[in-house]
Design a protein around this motif. Sequence first.
Motif, PDB file in Angstrom:
ATOM      1  N   ARG A 179       0.803  -1.217   0.000  1.00  0.00           N
ATOM      2  CA  ARG A 179       0.000   0.000   0.000  1.00  0.00           C
ATOM      3  C   ARG A 179       0.841   1.276   0.000  1.00  0.00           C
ATOM      4  O   ARG A 179       0.448   2.291  -0.577  1.00  0.00           O
ATOM      5  CB  ARG A 179      -0.899   0.016   1.237  1.00  0.00           C
ATOM      6  CG  ARG A 179      -1.999  -1.018   1.251  1.00  0.00           C
ATOM      7  CD  ARG A 179      -2.709  -1.002   2.593  1.00  0.00           C
ATOM      8  NE  ARG A 179      -3.972  -1.749   2.549  1.00  0.00           N
ATOM      9  CZ  ARG A 179      -4.716  -1.984   3.629  1.00  0.00           C
ATOM     10  NH1 ARG A 179      -4.316  -1.547   4.819  1.00  0.00           N
ATOM     11  NH2 ARG A 179      -5.846  -2.656   3.522  1.00  0.00           N
ATOM     12  N   PHE A 180       1.985   1.202   0.680  1.00  0.00           N
ATOM     13  CA  PHE A 180       2.821   2.401   0.827  1.00  0.00           C
ATOM     14  C   PHE A 180       4.234   1.961   1.201  1.00  0.00           C
ATOM     15  O   PHE A 180       4.425   0.967   1.912  1.00  0.00           O
ATOM     16  CB  PHE A 180       2.270   3.321   1.922  1.00  0.00           C
ATOM     17  CG  PHE A 180       3.123   4.550   2.178  1.00  0.00           C
ATOM     18  CD1 PHE A 180       3.120   5.609   1.295  1.00  0.00           C
ATOM     19  CD2 PHE A 180       3.940   4.613   3.298  1.00  0.00           C
ATOM     20  CE1 PHE A 180       3.916   6.733   1.518  1.00  0.00           C
ATOM     21  CE2 PHE A 180       4.729   5.728   3.539  1.00  0.00           C
ATOM     22  CZ  PHE A 180       4.719   6.792   2.640  1.00  0.00           C
ATOM     23  N   ALA A 181       5.222   2.701   0.724  1.00  0.00           N
ATOM     24  CA  ALA A 181       6.616   2.427   1.087  1.00  0.00           C
ATOM     25  C   ALA A 181       7.339   3.746   1.313  1.00  0.00           C
ATOM     26  O   ALA A 181       7.068   4.745   0.630  1.00  0.00           O
ATOM     27  CB  ALA A 181       7.315   1.623  -0.011  1.00  0.00           C
ATOM     28  N   ALA A 182       8.217   3.745   2.296  1.00  0.00           N
ATOM     29  CA  ALA A 182       9.031   4.925   2.596  1.00  0.00           C
ATOM     30  C   ALA A 182      10.476   4.488   2.728  1.00  0.00           C
ATOM     31  O   ALA A 182      10.783   3.584   3.515  1.00  0.00           O
ATOM     32  CB  ALA A 182       8.557   5.594   3.890  1.00  0.00           C
ATOM     33  N   VAL A 183      11.353   5.113   1.966  1.00  0.00           N
ATOM     34  CA  VAL A 183      12.768   4.767   2.016  1.00  0.00           C
ATOM     35  C   VAL A 183      13.576   6.035   2.247  1.00  0.00           C
ATOM     36  O   VAL A 183      13.208   7.115   1.773  1.00  0.00           O
ATOM     37  CB  VAL A 183      13.200   4.044   0.709  1.00  0.00           C
ATOM     38  CG1 VAL A 183      13.118   4.967  -0.501  1.00  0.00           C
ATOM     39  CG2 VAL A 183      14.597   3.451   0.841  1.00  0.00           C
ATOM     40  N   GLU A 184      14.644   5.903   3.016  1.00  0.00           N
ATOM     41  CA  GLU A 184      15.489   7.043   3.356  1.00  0.00           C
ATOM     42  C   GLU A 184      16.958   6.670   3.209  1.00  0.00           C
ATOM     43  O   GLU A 184      17.353   5.551   3.532  1.00  0.00           O
ATOM     44  CB  GLU A 184      15.273   7.473   4.823  1.00  0.00           C
ATOM     45  CG  GLU A 184      13.855   7.785   5.204  1.00  0.00           C
ATOM     46  CD  GLU A 184      13.707   7.987   6.706  1.00  0.00           C
ATOM     47  OE1 GLU A 184      14.728   7.958   7.427  1.00  0.00           O
ATOM     48  OE2 GLU A 184      12.561   8.162   7.158  1.00  0.00           O
ATOM     49  N   HIS A 185      17.727   7.596   2.707  1.00  0.00           N
ATOM     50  CA  HIS A 185      19.185   7.551   2.862  1.00  0.00           C
ATOM     51  C   HIS A 185      19.586   8.959   3.270  1.00  0.00           C
ATOM     52  O   HIS A 185      19.976   9.774   2.442  1.00  0.00           O
ATOM     53  CB  HIS A 185      19.886   7.110   1.590  1.00  0.00           C
ATOM     54  CG  HIS A 185      21.286   6.646   1.831  1.00  0.00           C
ATOM     55  ND1 HIS A 185      22.031   5.961   0.894  1.00  0.00           N
ATOM     56  CD2 HIS A 185      22.081   6.736   2.921  1.00  0.00           C
ATOM     57  CE1 HIS A 185      23.220   5.676   1.385  1.00  0.00           C
ATOM     58  NE2 HIS A 185      23.268   6.149   2.615  1.00  0.00           N
ATOM     59  N   ALA A 186      19.408   9.213   4.557  1.00  0.00           N
ATOM     60  CA  ALA A 186      19.560  10.570   5.094  1.00  0.00           C
ATOM     61  C   ALA A 186      20.695  10.568   6.112  1.00  0.00           C
ATOM     62  O   ALA A 186      20.521  10.201   7.264  1.00  0.00           O
ATOM     63  CB  ALA A 186      18.261  11.027   5.737  1.00  0.00           C
ATOM     64  N   SER A 187      21.850  10.975   5.655  1.00  0.00           N
ATOM     65  CA  SER A 187      23.057  10.968   6.476  1.00  0.00           C
ATOM     66  C   SER A 187      23.376  12.373   6.969  1.00  0.00           C
ATOM     67  O   SER A 187      23.017  13.367   6.339  1.00  0.00           O
ATOM     68  CB  SER A 187      24.228  10.423   5.643  1.00  0.00           C
ATOM     69  OG  SER A 187      25.452  10.621   6.288  1.00  0.00           O
ATOM     70  N   GLY A 188      24.079  12.452   8.086  1.00  0.00           N
ATOM     71  CA  GLY A 188      24.489  13.749   8.608  1.00  0.00           C
ATOM     72  C   GLY A 188      25.950  14.067   8.381  1.00  0.00           C
ATOM     73  O   GLY A 188      26.488  15.016   8.975  1.00  0.00           O
TER      74      GLY A 188
ATOM     75  N   LEU B 271      20.314   4.890   6.317  1.00  0.00           N
ATOM     76  CA  LEU B 271      19.582   4.110   5.322  1.00  0.00           C
ATOM     77  C   LEU B 271      18.496   3.300   6.032  1.00  0.00           C
ATOM     78  O   LEU B 271      18.781   2.494   6.913  1.00  0.00           O
ATOM     79  CB  LEU B 271      20.532   3.183   4.568  1.00  0.00           C
ATOM     80  CG  LEU B 271      19.938   2.371   3.413  1.00  0.00           C
ATOM     81  CD1 LEU B 271      19.376   3.282   2.332  1.00  0.00           C
ATOM     82  CD2 LEU B 271      21.000   1.445   2.810  1.00  0.00           C
ATOM     83  N   ARG B 272      17.230   3.515   5.646  1.00  0.00           N
ATOM     84  CA  ARG B 272      16.101   2.835   6.278  1.00  0.00           C
ATOM     85  C   ARG B 272      14.995   2.642   5.269  1.00  0.00           C
ATOM     86  O   ARG B 272      14.781   3.485   4.396  1.00  0.00           O
ATOM     87  CB  ARG B 272      15.573   3.660   7.458  1.00  0.00           C
ATOM     88  CG  ARG B 272      14.375   3.010   8.160  1.00  0.00           C
ATOM     89  CD  ARG B 272      13.996   3.741   9.435  1.00  0.00           C
ATOM     90  NE  ARG B 272      13.312   5.005   9.184  1.00  0.00           N
ATOM     91  CZ  ARG B 272      12.358   5.504   9.987  1.00  0.00           C
ATOM     92  NH1 ARG B 272      11.986   4.853  11.080  1.00  0.00           N
ATOM     93  NH2 ARG B 272      11.799   6.669   9.714  1.00  0.00           N
TER      94      ARG B 272
ATOM     95  N   HIS C  28      17.230   1.965  -5.320  1.00  0.00           N
ATOM     96  CA  HIS C  28      17.491   0.558  -5.648  1.00  0.00           C
ATOM     97  C   HIS C  28      17.011  -0.354  -4.525  1.00  0.00           C
ATOM     98  O   HIS C  28      16.457  -1.438  -4.771  1.00  0.00           O
ATOM     99  CB  HIS C  28      18.980   0.329  -5.922  1.00  0.00           C
ATOM    100  CG  HIS C  28      19.291  -1.084  -6.319  1.00  0.00           C
ATOM    101  ND1 HIS C  28      19.819  -1.995  -5.443  1.00  0.00           N
ATOM    102  CD2 HIS C  28      19.115  -1.753  -7.486  1.00  0.00           C
ATOM    103  CE1 HIS C  28      19.965  -3.161  -6.049  1.00  0.00           C
ATOM    104  NE2 HIS C  28      19.541  -3.037  -7.290  1.00  0.00           N
ATOM    105  N   LEU C  29      17.213   0.061  -3.271  1.00  0.00           N
ATOM    106  CA  LEU C  29      16.717  -0.721  -2.140  1.00  0.00           C
ATOM    107  C   LEU C  29      15.193  -0.852  -2.199  1.00  0.00           C
ATOM    108  O   LEU C  29      14.638  -1.938  -1.965  1.00  0.00           O
ATOM    109  CB  LEU C  29      17.145  -0.073  -0.827  1.00  0.00           C
ATOM    110  CG  LEU C  29      16.686  -0.769   0.461  1.00  0.00           C
ATOM    111  CD1 LEU C  29      17.300  -2.156   0.589  1.00  0.00           C
ATOM    112  CD2 LEU C  29      17.048   0.086   1.679  1.00  0.00           C
ATOM    113  N   LEU C  30      14.510   0.239  -2.519  1.00  0.00           N
ATOM    114  CA  LEU C  30      13.055   0.216  -2.652  1.00  0.00           C
ATOM    115  C   LEU C  30      12.630  -0.775  -3.725  1.00  0.00           C
ATOM    116  O   LEU C  30      11.706  -1.591  -3.521  1.00  0.00           O
ATOM    117  CB  LEU C  30      12.554   1.621  -2.989  1.00  0.00           C
ATOM    118  CG  LEU C  30      11.063   1.761  -3.314  1.00  0.00           C
ATOM    119  CD1 LEU C  30      10.224   1.497  -2.065  1.00  0.00           C
ATOM    120  CD2 LEU C  30      10.761   3.147  -3.862  1.00  0.00           C
ATOM    121  N   ARG C  31      13.275  -0.731  -4.882  1.00  0.00           N
ATOM    122  CA  ARG C  31      12.944  -1.658  -5.972  1.00  0.00           C
ATOM    123  C   ARG C  31      13.253  -3.096  -5.600  1.00  0.00           C
ATOM    124  O   ARG C  31      12.490  -4.012  -5.913  1.00  0.00           O
ATOM    125  CB  ARG C  31      13.716  -1.254  -7.237  1.00  0.00           C
ATOM    126  CG  ARG C  31      13.305   0.098  -7.804  1.00  0.00           C
ATOM    127  CD  ARG C  31      14.212   0.515  -8.956  1.00  0.00           C
ATOM    128  NE  ARG C  31      14.275  -0.514  -9.977  1.00  0.00           N
ATOM    129  CZ  ARG C  31      15.411  -1.042 -10.439  1.00  0.00           C
ATOM    130  NH1 ARG C  31      16.587  -0.618  -9.976  1.00  0.00           N
ATOM    131  NH2 ARG C  31      15.392  -1.978 -11.361  1.00  0.00           N
TER     132      ARG C  31
END
Length: 349
Positions: A118-127, A222-223, A165-168
């Motif tokens: 139904r829904f997907a959320a992917v992050e690659h949010a580094s500091g 990465l999540r 790519h992780l999402l796919r």
Amino acid sequence: MSKQGSLRLVAGMVGGGQGADIGKTHRYAMRLDDRYELHAGVFGRDGASSVRIAGSLGVPADRTYRDYREMAEREAAREDGVDVVAVTTPNDSHFDIARTFLEAGISVVCDGDLGRIRFAAVEHASGWAAAPVELGEHRQARWRTDPGVAGFPSVVGDLGTHAFHLLRYVTGLEATRVSAELDTLVPGRRVFDNATVRLTLSNGAPATLWASMAATGNEHGLRIRVFGDTASIEWRHEDPQHLTVRDLDGGTTILAQGMRTLSEDAGRLTRPGLGHPEGFLEAFANFYRDLADELRARRDGGPTTVRDLSFPTGRDGLIGVQLVEATAASHAADSAWVVPAFAHDKVGI
């Protein structure tokens, strides 16, 4: 000297010189299963430095080249030439280098049941670049924030493509359209360092992608979270050996890497036993092990052993570039929906 039947593959590298951490990662991953021998390379633009690094790695002097074009031409002409070349240079040079070796016939490395998604959320949010580190001696920061090298949507090419790519890989779905907003969070930075992207997936489900190099305080960042109509999953890079599965009633199950009840692929890709964490280097080594099996099959005429999505191919790289182009076009059009090139071509849909 013929390589036929040899257990080891002959590898080359372009880049990976002084201060290039990713080059070291690729070399260590190649060594872990003893499936590759590094015999050729160009280890940086500075000739003297390249020769010095090659010597420290045991690469013969006559196979340490001035540039990648010379390397491709001479290695392709050798009976014992390289089987594969790892390209570990900054982004702007990847295409020409990869094309040169591919045209020479040399392979290139250029890194639970949910019901209906139904829904997907992917992050690659580094500091890592939440401060203007490019103004100091941080070499990686300098090229990653140089629009002439990394491109102005730098964060999408550098981090967003990995998240995509992780999402796919996890969902098995493609994106049919994207709407993107690109921002520069660190004042004075010459590239976009933050991207928020809405996507529509090929089953009609919405998804979001957040890529940032300026997410203050975040680690690798990465999540992925995927929500189906019967269950949801969550995975984080900082805790890679655990997968959280939640059912409709809120019940939570933690799947640990190494459990005997997991899939055959999960077992194949797990190196340490249950309760022992697997690291970044081992994940790279899994990639190189599967690649070695495929390259040997091609070289020796044996049956192919490639596993679906077990390692990314040139098609995945192209889709990543097309995502960058689509996000830039959407941002320029005030976050209007854009249909990326791979959706026009019905790639994977």
